[in-house]
Every structure is written in C-alpha cells, then in structure tokens.
Design a protein around this motif. Sequence first.
Motif, PDB file in Angstrom:
ATOM      1  N   ASN A 158       0.849  -1.192   0.000  1.00 24.69           N
ATOM      2  CA  ASN A 158       0.000   0.000   0.000  1.00 24.69           C
ATOM      3  C   ASN A 158       0.885   1.243   0.000  1.00 24.69           C
ATOM      4  O   ASN A 158       1.431   1.622   1.042  1.00 24.69           O
ATOM      5  CB  ASN A 158      -0.910   0.013   1.235  1.00 24.69           C
ATOM      6  N   PRO A 159       1.055   1.887  -1.151  1.00 19.68           N
ATOM      7  CA  PRO A 159       1.919   3.069  -1.238  1.00 19.68           C
ATOM      8  C   PRO A 159       1.472   4.180  -0.295  1.00 19.68           C
ATOM      9  O   PRO A 159       0.287   4.311   0.032  1.00 19.68           O
ATOM     10  CB  PRO A 159       1.774   3.505  -2.701  1.00 19.68           C
ATOM     11  N   ARG A 160       2.431   4.979   0.134  1.00 21.24           N
ATOM     12  CA  ARG A 160       2.120   6.134   0.977  1.00 21.24           C
ATOM     13  C   ARG A 160       1.552   7.261   0.116  1.00 21.24           C
ATOM     14  O   ARG A 160       1.946   7.447  -1.040  1.00 21.24           O
ATOM     15  CB  ARG A 160       3.394   6.616   1.689  1.00 21.24           C
ATOM     16  N   ILE A 161       0.661   8.027   0.713  1.00 22.43           N
ATOM     17  CA  ILE A 161       0.059   9.159   0.003  1.00 22.43           C
ATOM     18  C   ILE A 161       1.050  10.298  -0.130  1.00 22.43           C
ATOM     19  O   ILE A 161       1.083  11.001  -1.149  1.00 22.43           O
ATOM     20  CB  ILE A 161      -1.207   9.635   0.731  1.00 22.43           C
ATOM     21  N   SER A 162       1.887  10.497   0.889  1.00 20.96           N
ATOM     22  CA  SER A 162       2.822  11.621   0.874  1.00 20.96           C
ATOM     23  C   SER A 162       4.166  11.204   1.458  1.00 20.96           C
ATOM     24  O   SER A 162       4.224  10.684   2.575  1.00 20.96           O
ATOM     25  CB  SER A 162       2.252  12.802   1.668  1.00 20.96           C
ATOM     26  N   ILE A 163       5.234  11.439   0.692  1.00 16.92           N
ATOM     27  CA  ILE A 163       6.594  11.137   1.131  1.00 16.92           C
ATOM     28  C   ILE A 163       7.398  12.430   1.124  1.00 16.92           C
ATOM     29  O   ILE A 163       7.387  13.165   0.131  1.00 16.92           O
ATOM     30  CB  ILE A 163       7.244  10.094   0.202  1.00 16.92           C
ATOM     31  N   PRO A 164       8.116  12.750   2.214  1.00 15.16           N
ATOM     32  CA  PRO A 164       8.873  13.999   2.283  1.00 15.16           C
ATOM     33  C   PRO A 164      10.018  14.032   1.275  1.00 15.16           C
ATOM     34  O   PRO A 164      10.606  12.990   0.954  1.00 15.16           O
ATOM     35  CB  PRO A 164       9.422  14.008   3.719  1.00 15.16           C
ATOM     36  N   PRO A 165      10.354  15.215   0.754  1.00 15.84           N
ATOM     37  CA  PRO A 165      11.502  15.329  -0.150  1.00 15.84           C
ATOM     38  C   PRO A 165      12.796  14.935   0.563  1.00 15.84           C
ATOM     39  O   PRO A 165      12.960  15.182   1.751  1.00 15.84           O
ATOM     40  CB  PRO A 165      11.507  16.811  -0.534  1.00 15.84           C
ATOM     41  N   GLY A 166      13.679  14.296  -0.180  1.00 14.07           N
ATOM     42  CA  GLY A 166      14.942  13.841   0.388  1.00 14.07           C
ATOM     43  C   GLY A 166      14.899  12.419   0.906  1.00 14.07           C
ATOM     44  O   GLY A 166      15.937  11.858   1.278  1.00 14.07           O
ATOM     45  N   SER A 167      13.713  11.806   0.926  1.00 16.11           N
ATOM     46  CA  SER A 167      13.596  10.441   1.428  1.00 16.11           C
ATOM     47  C   SER A 167      14.321   9.460   0.515  1.00 16.11           C
ATOM     48  O   SER A 167      14.191   9.516  -0.705  1.00 16.11           O
ATOM     49  CB  SER A 167      12.122  10.039   1.540  1.00 16.11           C
ATOM     50  N   VAL A 168      15.083   8.559   1.127  1.00 17.11           N
ATOM     51  CA  VAL A 168      15.837   7.542   0.396  1.00 17.11           C
ATOM     52  C   VAL A 168      15.092   6.222   0.511  1.00 17.11           C
ATOM     53  O   VAL A 168      14.755   5.785   1.616  1.00 17.11           O
ATOM     54  CB  VAL A 168      17.267   7.402   0.963  1.00 17.11           C
ATOM     55  N   GLY A 169      14.811   5.592  -0.630  1.00 19.59           N
ATOM     56  CA  GLY A 169      14.003   4.393  -0.603  1.00 19.59           C
ATOM     57  C   GLY A 169      14.604   3.230  -1.371  1.00 19.59           C
ATOM     58  O   GLY A 169      15.557   3.391  -2.143  1.00 19.59           O
ATOM     59  N   ILE A 170      14.028   2.063  -1.140  1.00 19.23           N
ATOM     60  CA  ILE A 170      14.414   0.833  -1.826  1.00 19.23           C
ATOM     61  C   ILE A 170      13.158   0.204  -2.422  1.00 19.23           C
ATOM     62  O   ILE A 170      12.117   0.142  -1.767  1.00 19.23           O
ATOM     63  CB  ILE A 170      15.082  -0.165  -0.863  1.00 19.23           C
ATOM     64  N   ALA A 171      13.267  -0.236  -3.673  1.00 21.85           N
ATOM     65  CA  ALA A 171      12.182  -0.960  -4.327  1.00 21.85           C
ATOM     66  C   ALA A 171      12.805  -2.070  -5.165  1.00 21.85           C
ATOM     67  O   ALA A 171      13.505  -1.793  -6.144  1.00 21.85           O
ATOM     68  CB  ALA A 171      11.352  -0.037  -5.204  1.00 21.85           C
ATOM     69  N   ASN A 172      12.577  -3.308  -4.749  1.00 19.60           N
ATOM     70  CA  ASN A 172      13.203  -4.456  -5.410  1.00 19.60           C
ATOM     71  C   ASN A 172      14.724  -4.295  -5.382  1.00 19.60           C
ATOM     72  O   ASN A 172      15.297  -4.153  -4.315  1.00 19.60           O
ATOM     73  CB  ASN A 172      12.638  -4.627  -6.812  1.00 19.60           C
ATOM     74  N   ASN A 173      15.391  -4.271  -6.536  1.00 22.93           N
ATOM     75  CA  ASN A 173      16.859  -4.168  -6.545  1.00 22.93           C
ATOM     76  C   ASN A 173      17.337  -2.767  -6.879  1.00 22.93           C
ATOM     77  O   ASN A 173      18.457  -2.570  -7.352  1.00 22.93           O
ATOM     78  CB  ASN A 173      17.447  -5.172  -7.543  1.00 22.93           C
ATOM     79  N   GLN A 174      16.488  -1.761  -6.642  1.00 22.77           N
ATOM     80  CA  GLN A 174      16.863  -0.375  -6.929  1.00 22.77           C
ATOM     81  C   GLN A 174      16.794   0.479  -5.666  1.00 22.77           C
ATOM     82  O   GLN A 174      16.057   0.162  -4.726  1.00 22.77           O
ATOM     83  CB  GLN A 174      15.932   0.232  -7.973  1.00 22.77           C
TER      84      GLN A 174
END
Length: 259
Positions: A158-174
């Motif tokens: 369930n994706p977040r509605i709002s993510i702050p700028p500068g947030s570092v994330g991981i999705a699969n192998n990226q």
Amino acid sequence: MIILEFRYKAAGDSSILMELDVGIDKDINKLIIHLSNIIEEKTSEGFGEVIIGYRSLLVQYNPLTMSYYQAVEKLKQLKFAENNKSHEKRRHIEIPVLYGGEVGPDLESVAIHNNLSPKEVISIHSEAHYLVYFLGFTPGYPFMGGMSKRIATPRLENPRISIPPGSVGIANNQTGIYPVESPGGWRLIGQTPLRLYNQQAKQPFLLRAGDSVTFKEIQIDEFNEIKKQVELGDYIPVIKIDNNNNIYTDSQKGGISYL
C-alpha cells in the motif's frame, strides 16, 4: 563493438520512442546518454528534448517541419560514435543520509526481509557505488543501479500518500531519492538533507544521468546542520570528477552546486 538496433514507435503526434532489446547495462547507458546529446544538438533540423530511459529514448520533433516517417529516417541516419570524449569525465556525488528512525520507517522491515540487522542494511547500502541511469517519475528523481541484492526488498503493498523530499528508498533491486513531496511505494530507509531539485537554480537538478553516487551515513546533529545550511543557501556539496580527481564547487548563494 556494440551495435544498437532500435525499434521506432510513434508516441503521440510529436514524439518518437526508440527502444532497444537489452537489459539494464552501464555501457548501454553511456551510449544512450551520448545519443540523447547528439539528437538534442539537432534542434535546427526539427528535433527537441530527449527523455532517457534504461533502454530507450523518447525524442520530440516538430511535426510542422517534418513527418513522423521523415523524423525516423533522420534518426536512423545519425552516426553514433561509441568512443565519445564527453563521457570520459564522470561526476561523483556523495549524498549524506540519516538512516532509520522517523525519516527511515522501513529500515527495520528491509532488515527483517533480508535476515539482516538494520546496521548491516545501512552498511551495505552506503558501501555501494551507484550509477544514475536516468531521471524520471518526478522532477530530478534518480533511478540508480548498483544496489546489492542482499538488501533488495519489494515495494510496499500500500503506497504512501505523501513522502517527504529527500527520502531515500528501496524498491526491489533499486534505490532512489524522492526530490519533492509525492506519493510512492518505495520502502523508506533514510533521508538526505540535500535538495535534489531547486526550481530557482540555474541548473535545477543535483543529479544527472551518468553520475556516480555514494551514500554517507550521518547522525542527527550533522543532518540538522546541513539542512540548515541548505535552507539558507550556504551549503556547497563537493562534486568530484572521477578521471582526474579534480574537485569543483559552486560558491553561488541561494542554491546548491549543480555543476
């Protein structure tokens, strides 16, 4: 020698999609960037902006000066040199990151998914060298390759509605960094105090396709200090040119060095 055999497709009434049947590859990325530069130099012939993908180019053209078929023929006739000096000098940018806590709420879940401790996830994430393949999704969002499979983790259900700028994330192998506030489903492991997108700057994007990126773990005090300097326009990130280790900075106030 790499032979590029593109498929050409119409994309609307003024764009052409050029696609390759290849996977994600850093050498192909160099050539894709080189091709985009060559095409964008052809504005006098009716071509405009070129948008880069992992294995594709979206080329804009002026339909008032040439048809789709004429544009495709012009693209096919362009000579794309593999050995181009424009990419001998690659920029390297170090991104400071505060990991975990409120700014990295998914660090724990990434660790659990990969049978690691949060400290191990941070170490693996910050030790790698990443290549910016292209920018997309939102202004300045870098899609980067080079992340270790040891910390690969699926997107949030369930994706977040709002993510702050500068947030570092991981999705699969990226891994990636959110430049502006936006919705998203990447797992957040930290946050950088740097601004990846500054609409008022001469060069609005901190990162470019072809850049090399590393992440540096920082603590809360350093995070707050850098963030304060960025907000005042006083922070000057160091950007290195890999081939000769020269260091370039920008002393301009009110913006970040986007050399």
